[in-house]
Scaffold this motif. Structure first.
Motif, PDB file in Angstrom:
ATOM      1  N   LYS A 253       2.871   8.029  11.510  1.00  0.00           N
ATOM      2  CA  LYS A 253       1.955   7.211  11.178  1.00  0.00           C
ATOM      3  C   LYS A 253       1.428   6.135  10.090  1.00  0.00           C
TER       4      LYS A 253
ATOM      5  N   ALA B 229       5.979  12.342  13.392  1.00  0.00           N
ATOM      6  CA  ALA B 229       4.291  12.280  12.696  1.00  0.00           C
ATOM      7  C   ALA B 229       4.211  11.054  11.591  1.00  0.00           C
TER       8      ALA B 229
ATOM      9  N   GLN C 193       1.331  15.139   6.939  1.00  0.00           N
ATOM     10  CA  GLN C 193       0.513  16.016   7.715  1.00  0.00           C
ATOM     11  C   GLN C 193       0.099  17.326   7.587  1.00  0.00           C
TER      12      GLN C 193
ATOM     13  N   GLN D  86      -1.043   8.436  20.315  1.00  0.00           N
ATOM     14  CA  GLN D  86      -2.004   8.791  19.479  1.00  0.00           C
ATOM     15  C   GLN D  86      -2.138   8.264  18.202  1.00  0.00           C
ATOM     16  N   LEU D  87      -1.453   7.972  17.087  1.00  0.00           N
ATOM     17  CA  LEU D  87      -1.625   7.405  16.169  1.00  0.00           C
ATOM     18  C   LEU D  87      -2.083   5.880  16.356  1.00  0.00           C
TER      19      LEU D  87
ATOM     20  N   TYR E 296       3.027  10.541  19.760  1.00  0.00           N
ATOM     21  CA  TYR E 296       2.786  11.021  18.273  1.00  0.00           C
ATOM     22  C   TYR E 296       2.163   8.669  18.963  1.00  0.00           C
TER      23      TYR E 296
END
Length: 419
Positions: free
Chosen positions: A164, A160, A410, A198-199, A195
């Protein structure tokens, strides 16, 4: 007669003292660390690289006096064969040989997760003989999330955090418009894809995800069919967690097809052969994330370490976090004032350390190390952004963005159960 034999008596006595001293030295306690990672098979070069970084750090710690007033660290080596079953067999052998810590990470998240669970079971059944696991490269967030363990410490940014960093970079890269998700079919490959959607989707709602495929890890010999599918989708970029030969063969297939893709990856650039594969493909841009990259500007501490490492091993230095892992352990032993595993684990929690890549902290609530991450791209040497070639090629690493561990941190679902 007494005078005649006095020298012989002194010699015999000196010999006895020498033998006793040698025996005492031989019996001096050591702190045994078991390295369990692939040393054979398709990812053997990755395992050897990680082993050499670990060994160098341990030898350096010992040369500087070891821990606890002279106790030396001893590294035991085991081949995980990229298998959960083999890793657990290696764990038992390590326990039998007196290991107190496991260093691992290059076997994949599913294998390392199984190893952590096996250690937790052992520790529960054998109080006073506990081990801890130091994981430098398997980055599934579940390992410091819902699946966290008091006995496990993550010394690499997790999936994550890395995604990011990439999402922040992609947000400022408008030529990324259509993205394909190609990943290895195991826990981390699936996480990298998830991820990514999503990110990156949050950072750039305008991006289209045009396809998704999982492939067997370490078993694909020709990625041409996968490249054909990606090309048919119209993708300009690929989010891929591939590493080792799965990344180099992907690059080769894309180069053979003349397909100029952008790749967004977690750590493939640090694996030997990746830069060579990109240079031979002559197409594509591989962007990845690490705590440092070779040729990075204004990193004098890492540069000095890399120079010393090259002088001693004859190999290029690539991964400060792996070198950092035994050093964090040594710092925790010193902080605890004991080699007792429970005390060392507690000393590791919230441990701050001035590393060669800057200050880092082992977050106590989930055992996730917060360390900087550098987004960088393998690119041709231009004398400005890329000044030095790598692996004997005219390609090196271009710094695109730098983030602190705190910027990428996170929240966590970890509910730590402590002994």
């Amino acid at each position: 007669m007494k005078l005649t034999h006095a020298p012989l008596a002194r010699i015999a006595l000196a010999s006895l003292f020498a033998i006793a001293g040698t025996a005492a030295q031989a019996q001096q306690p050591t702190y045994k660390i078991a390295y369990i990672d692939p040393l054979s098979g398709p990812f053997a070069n990755v395992g050897e690289l990680m082993l050499m970084h670990t060994q160098y750090a341990i030898e350096d710690i010992n040369a500087k006096g070891g821990v606890l007033g002279g106790m030396k660290l001893q590294l035991l080596q085991f081949d995980s064969k990229l298998s959960a079953q083999e890793s657990q067999s290696a764990l038992q052998a390590a326990i039998d040989q007196g290991a107190k810590a496991i260093v691992t990470g290059g076997s994949g998240s599913s294998v390392v997760t199984a190893l952590v669970l096996a250690v937790a079971r052992w520790n529960q059944r054998n109080p006073g003989k506990e081990l801890i696991v130091l994981n430098h490269s398997s980055i599934d967030p579940e390992m410091t999330g819902k699946g966290c363990s008091f006995w496990h410490f993550q010394t690499e940014a997790n999936t994550a955090m890395k995604m990011k960093a990439l999402a922040n970079y992609i947000k400022k890269t408008p030529d990324v418009k259509k993205v394909y998700l190609l990943n290895q079919d195991y826990a981390h490959g699936k996480q990298w894809a998830s991820y990514g959607r999503q990110l990156v989707g949050l950072a750039r709602p305008d991006i289209q995800f045009v396809g998704e495929t999982l492939h067997p890890i370490g078993r694909v010999k020709d990625f041409a069919p996968y490249i054909a599918n990606i090309k048919q989708s119209g993708a300009d970029s690929v989010i891929t967690g591939n590493w080792g030969q799965d990344m180099t063969l992907l690059q080769k297939a894309a180069g053979d097809a003349g397909y100029n893709l952008r790749y967004f990856n977690h750590s493939a650039g640090s694996v030997p052969g990746t830069v060579t594969a990109v240079s031979q493909a002559k197409t594509g841009q591989l962007t990845w994330v690490a705590e440092w990259h070779p040729g990075q500007a204004d990193t004098p501490k890492v540069d000095a370490l890399a120079k010393a490492y090259k002088a001693k091993t004859g190999k290029d230095f690539l991964a400060p976090r792996i070198d950092l892992t035994p050093r964090l352990l040594a710092a925790a032993i010193t902080k605890a004032g004991s080699a007792d595993t429970v005390k060392v684990a507690r000393a590791l929690e919230d441990l701050s350390f001035d590393s060669v890549v800057g200050p880092v902290r082992m977050r106590g609530e989930d055992h996730q190390l917060l360390l900087p991450q550098v987004v960088n791209t393998i690119a041709p040497v231009d004398g400005k952004a890329v000044k030095t070639g790598w692996e004997g090629t005219n390609y090196g690493f271009r710094t695109d963005a730098v983030y602190t561990g705190n910027e990428l941190a996170q929240g966590t679902d970890c509910k730590m159960v402590r002994p």
